[in-house]
Design a protein around this motif. Sequence first.
Motif, PDB file in Angstrom:
ATOM      1  N   MET A  96     108.730  60.408   5.415  1.00  0.00           N
ATOM      2  CA  MET A  96     107.339  60.040   5.035  1.00  0.00           C
ATOM      3  C   MET A  96     107.421  58.737   4.213  1.00  0.00           C
ATOM      4  SD  MET A  96     105.461  61.136   7.655  1.00  0.00           S
ATOM      5  CE  MET A  96     104.113  61.439   7.465  1.00  0.00           C
ATOM      6  N   VAL A  97     108.170  59.957   2.798  1.00  0.00           N
ATOM      7  CA  VAL A  97     108.434  58.940   0.947  1.00  0.00           C
ATOM      8  C   VAL A  97     108.759  57.201   1.439  1.00  0.00           C
ATOM      9  CG1 VAL A  97     108.653  59.130  -0.564  1.00  0.00           C
ATOM     10  CG2 VAL A  97     108.095  61.102  -0.340  1.00  0.00           C
ATOM     11  N   GLY A  98     109.015  57.179   2.228  1.00  0.00           N
ATOM     12  CA  GLY A  98     109.417  55.879   2.998  1.00  0.00           C
ATOM     13  C   GLY A  98     108.122  54.823   3.958  1.00  0.00           C
ATOM     14  N   GLY A  99     107.576  55.865   4.310  1.00  0.00           N
ATOM     15  CA  GLY A  99     106.218  55.214   4.547  1.00  0.00           C
ATOM     16  C   GLY A  99     105.970  55.307   6.144  1.00  0.00           C
ATOM     17  N   ALA A 100     107.522  55.792   6.975  1.00  0.00           N
ATOM     18  CA  ALA A 100     107.193  56.273   8.562  1.00  0.00           C
ATOM     19  C   ALA A 100     106.245  56.829   8.955  1.00  0.00           C
ATOM     20  CB  ALA A 100     108.430  57.127   8.328  1.00  0.00           C
ATOM     21  N   ASN A 101     106.329  56.698  10.052  1.00  0.00           N
ATOM     22  CA  ASN A 101     104.797  57.312  10.468  1.00  0.00           C
ATOM     23  C   ASN A 101     105.068  58.443  10.942  1.00  0.00           C
ATOM     24  OD1 ASN A 101     106.187  57.029  13.029  1.00  0.00           O
ATOM     25  ND2 ASN A 101     105.060  55.173  13.951  1.00  0.00           N
ATOM     26  N   PRO A 102     104.200  59.320  11.838  1.00  0.00           N
ATOM     27  CA  PRO A 102     104.918  60.955  11.671  1.00  0.00           C
ATOM     28  C   PRO A 102     105.749  61.130  12.755  1.00  0.00           C
ATOM     29  CG  PRO A 102     102.365  60.632  11.962  1.00  0.00           C
ATOM     30  CD  PRO A 102     102.467  59.538  11.398  1.00  0.00           C
ATOM     31  N   LEU A 103     106.050  59.830  13.749  1.00  0.00           N
ATOM     32  CA  LEU A 103     106.812  60.115  15.621  1.00  0.00           C
ATOM     33  C   LEU A 103     108.298  59.553  14.448  1.00  0.00           C
ATOM     34  CD1 LEU A 103     105.245  58.056  17.863  1.00  0.00           C
ATOM     35  CD2 LEU A 103     105.623  60.351  17.603  1.00  0.00           C
ATOM     36  N   GLY A 104     108.033  59.414  13.407  1.00  0.00           N
ATOM     37  CA  GLY A 104     109.026  57.868  12.258  1.00  0.00           C
ATOM     38  C   GLY A 104     109.851  59.733  11.876  1.00  0.00           C
ATOM     39  N   ALA A 105     108.614  60.558  11.433  1.00  0.00           N
ATOM     40  CA  ALA A 105     108.772  61.455   9.949  1.00  0.00           C
ATOM     41  C   ALA A 105     110.085  62.572  11.802  1.00  0.00           C
ATOM     42  CB  ALA A 105     108.083  62.332   9.838  1.00  0.00           C
ATOM     43  N   MET A 106     109.333  62.274  12.698  1.00  0.00           N
ATOM     44  CA  MET A 106     110.032  63.787  13.790  1.00  0.00           C
ATOM     45  C   MET A 106     111.492  63.221  14.483  1.00  0.00           C
ATOM     46  SD  MET A 106     106.784  64.924  15.635  1.00  0.00           S
ATOM     47  CE  MET A 106     105.918  63.732  15.935  1.00  0.00           C
ATOM     48  N   GLU A 107     111.008  61.872  14.671  1.00  0.00           N
ATOM     49  CA  GLU A 107     112.714  61.408  14.820  1.00  0.00           C
ATOM     50  C   GLU A 107     113.669  61.411  13.948  1.00  0.00           C
ATOM     51  OE1 GLU A 107     112.231  57.671  17.255  1.00  0.00           O
ATOM     52  OE2 GLU A 107     111.502  57.020  15.934  1.00  0.00           O
ATOM     53  N   ALA A 108     113.329  61.088  12.159  1.00  0.00           N
ATOM     54  CA  ALA A 108     114.311  61.703  11.624  1.00  0.00           C
ATOM     55  C   ALA A 108     115.175  63.358  10.777  1.00  0.00           C
ATOM     56  CB  ALA A 108     113.705  60.957  10.139  1.00  0.00           C
ATOM     57  N   ALA A 109     113.831  63.858  11.589  1.00  0.00           N
ATOM     58  CA  ALA A 109     114.109  65.330  11.844  1.00  0.00           C
ATOM     59  C   ALA A 109     115.095  66.285  12.509  1.00  0.00           C
ATOM     60  CB  ALA A 109     112.898  65.779  11.211  1.00  0.00           C
ATOM     61  N   LEU A 169     111.600  59.617  21.267  1.00  0.00           N
ATOM     62  CA  LEU A 169     111.120  60.957  20.519  1.00  0.00           C
ATOM     63  C   LEU A 169     111.291  61.937  21.509  1.00  0.00           C
ATOM     64  CD1 LEU A 169     111.381  62.707  18.077  1.00  0.00           C
ATOM     65  CD2 LEU A 169     108.437  62.584  18.842  1.00  0.00           C
ATOM     66  N   ASN A 170     110.776  62.243  22.701  1.00  0.00           N
ATOM     67  CA  ASN A 170     110.627  62.802  23.754  1.00  0.00           C
ATOM     68  C   ASN A 170     112.033  63.141  24.604  1.00  0.00           C
ATOM     69  OD1 ASN A 170     108.221  63.687  23.808  1.00  0.00           O
ATOM     70  ND2 ASN A 170     106.959  61.785  25.047  1.00  0.00           N
ATOM     71  N   LEU A 171     112.675  61.448  24.605  1.00  0.00           N
ATOM     72  CA  LEU A 171     114.042  61.812  25.573  1.00  0.00           C
ATOM     73  C   LEU A 171     114.940  62.667  25.106  1.00  0.00           C
ATOM     74  CD1 LEU A 171     116.110  61.211  27.842  1.00  0.00           C
ATOM     75  CD2 LEU A 171     116.713  58.324  26.569  1.00  0.00           C
ATOM     76  N   ALA A 172     115.387  62.489  23.609  1.00  0.00           N
ATOM     77  CA  ALA A 172     116.025  62.738  22.777  1.00  0.00           C
ATOM     78  C   ALA A 172     115.889  64.316  21.846  1.00  0.00           C
ATOM     79  CB  ALA A 172     115.539  61.972  20.819  1.00  0.00           C
ATOM     80  N   THR A 173     114.715  64.315  22.273  1.00  0.00           N
ATOM     81  CA  THR A 173     114.174  66.583  21.617  1.00  0.00           C
ATOM     82  C   THR A 173     115.000  67.006  23.325  1.00  0.00           C
ATOM     83  OG1 THR A 173     111.729  65.932  20.643  1.00  0.00           O
ATOM     84  CG2 THR A 173     112.172  67.837  21.630  1.00  0.00           C
ATOM     85  N   MET A 182     106.936  53.080  22.665  1.00  0.00           N
ATOM     86  CA  MET A 182     107.715  53.143  23.191  1.00  0.00           C
ATOM     87  C   MET A 182     109.186  54.127  22.156  1.00  0.00           C
ATOM     88  SD  MET A 182     109.505  51.747  25.685  1.00  0.00           S
ATOM     89  CE  MET A 182     111.417  51.950  25.104  1.00  0.00           C
ATOM     90  N   GLN A 183     108.523  54.572  20.737  1.00  0.00           N
ATOM     91  CA  GLN A 183     108.675  56.178  19.893  1.00  0.00           C
ATOM     92  C   GLN A 183     108.591  57.010  20.274  1.00  0.00           C
ATOM     93  OE1 GLN A 183     107.215  55.161  16.322  1.00  0.00           O
ATOM     94  NE2 GLN A 183     108.494  56.176  15.395  1.00  0.00           N
ATOM     95  N   MET A 184     107.891  56.822  21.165  1.00  0.00           N
ATOM     96  CA  MET A 184     106.830  58.037  21.866  1.00  0.00           C
ATOM     97  C   MET A 184     107.656  58.540  22.959  1.00  0.00           C
ATOM     98  SD  MET A 184     103.841  59.898  22.572  1.00  0.00           S
ATOM     99  CE  MET A 184     103.005  59.139  21.995  1.00  0.00           C
TER     100      MET A 184
END
Length: 96
Positions: free
Chosen positions: A63-76, A8-12, A3-5
């Motif tokens: 990432m410093v807060g412990g997010a996975n790579p998808l979480g970091a991409m969502e934040a960015a 991210l795909n929809l937001a992108t 669901m996270q992916m």
Amino acid sequence: MMMQMMRLNLATATMLAEAQTVIGMRLMGLAGLVPASAGESVRMVTEKQAAFAEAGIAATKAMVGGANPLGAMEAALVPISRTTNANSRRLTRARR
């Protein structure tokens, strides 16, 4: 994770569609086909610098807060999407 992916795909995809709208409107403005503000050519460069700097900071914090790579991409993607959305709305609203 799936669901996270998908989010991210929809937001992108949304951000990319808005970016294409902004590019098209700015090109038409530069060509004189639609009204454009005097500072639009400068704005289209400077706003990218700010949005990408904010994106880098957001990804790093995630990432410093412990997010996975998808979480970091969502934040960015958040500051970049905010910029493209605001520009798309501003450039496509009816002029009087």
